[in-house]
Enzyme design. Structure first.
Site, mmCIF file in Angstrom:
data_model
loop_
_atom_site.group_PDB
_atom_site.id
_atom_site.type_symbol
_atom_site.label_atom_id
_atom_site.label_comp_id
_atom_site.label_asym_id
_atom_site.label_seq_id
_atom_site.Cartn_x
_atom_site.Cartn_y
_atom_site.Cartn_z
ATOM 1 N N HIS A 1 0.854 -1.187 0.000
ATOM 2 C CA HIS A 1 0.000 0.000 0.000
ATOM 3 C C HIS A 1 0.892 1.238 0.000
ATOM 4 C CE1 HIS A 1 -3.818 -2.093 1.708
ATOM 5 N NE2 HIS A 1 -3.165 -2.873 0.866
ATOM 6 N N GLU B 1 1.036 3.836 1.909
ATOM 7 C CA GLU B 1 1.582 4.176 3.223
ATOM 8 C C GLU B 1 2.745 3.257 3.592
ATOM 9 O OE1 GLU B 1 -2.969 4.765 3.627
ATOM 10 O OE2 GLU B 1 -1.587 3.527 2.469
ATOM 11 N N CYS C 1 -6.059 2.210 5.585
ATOM 12 C CA CYS C 1 -6.789 0.991 5.927
ATOM 13 C C CYS C 1 -6.253 0.452 7.258
ATOM 14 C CB CYS C 1 -6.626 -0.051 4.812
ATOM 15 S SG CYS C 1 -4.957 -0.762 4.746
ATOM 16 N N CYS D 1 -2.455 -0.325 7.224
ATOM 17 C CA CYS D 1 -1.623 0.881 7.182
ATOM 18 C C CYS D 1 -1.679 1.651 8.497
ATOM 19 C CB CYS D 1 -2.021 1.751 5.997
ATOM 20 S SG CYS D 1 -1.654 0.913 4.425
#
Length: 175
Positions: free
Chosen positions: A66, A68, A98, A101
């Site tokens: 992801h 992040e 999410c 993250c």
């Protein structure tokens, strides 16, 4: 409507709006190049860019890539540490992190989080599963992590809608 787990500081908010709007604009290029649909950047207390990365789950076939997580990893490599807490870093993300993250942010030592599109809107537009995140704003506050959210949300929603209508892969687990 902007949300925060502290009294809103207009200086912080204005800076975040500028950065997140720029990230939303830049994200369009990353999407065309096969990344996305999320982008994150980490800055230090002197406004120096430490790291920036897009989501690369599909292109690199790795579920934890992801934006992040990619950005945190790049910052740790740039600063040669696994503990970012002494650097007083801020992460800016095009959408609400999410559940995975949020854990990565919390355990990395980042002090401030600023995000664009809310998880609710991300799920409505894309169908992504953002995970179960009860009381995360309060939990971050309890840990000394400041959060501002839903910044430049309309711009971010438009980018996500373009991603979906472009036919790009919407990655979801088959349950």
């Amino acid at each position: 409507m902007i949300i925060s787990n502290e009294k809103i500081d207009t200086r912080k908010l204005q800076k975040a709006e500028k950065i997140i709007t720029a990230l939303q604009h830049e994200l369009k290029t990353h999407i065309k190049e096969g990344s996305g649909p999320f982008l994150a950047a980490i800055y230090d207390e002197n406004d120096n860019l430490i790291a920036k990365a897009a989501n690369s789950v599909v292109s690199q076939k790795c579920s934890h890539n992801h934006a992040e997580m990619n950005t945190i990893k790049a910052a740790e490599q740039a600063l040669n540490t696994y503990d970012l807490s002494s650097y007083n870093l801020r992460i800016y993300v095009t959408a609400e992190p999410c559940i995975m993250c949020l854990g990565g942010i919390m355990w990395s030592g980042i002090k401030e989080v600023y995000y664009g599109v809310s998880s609710k809107k991300v799920e409505e537009i894309t169908g992504f599963d953002e995970g179960f995140k009860p009381d995360w704003l309060e939990e971050f506050a309890r840990r000394g992590i400041t959060v501002y959210g839903q910044i430049a949300e309309h711009e971010g929603e438009e980018v996500l809608k373009e991603y979906v209508t472009s036919g790009k892969t919407i990655y979801k687990l088959e349950r």
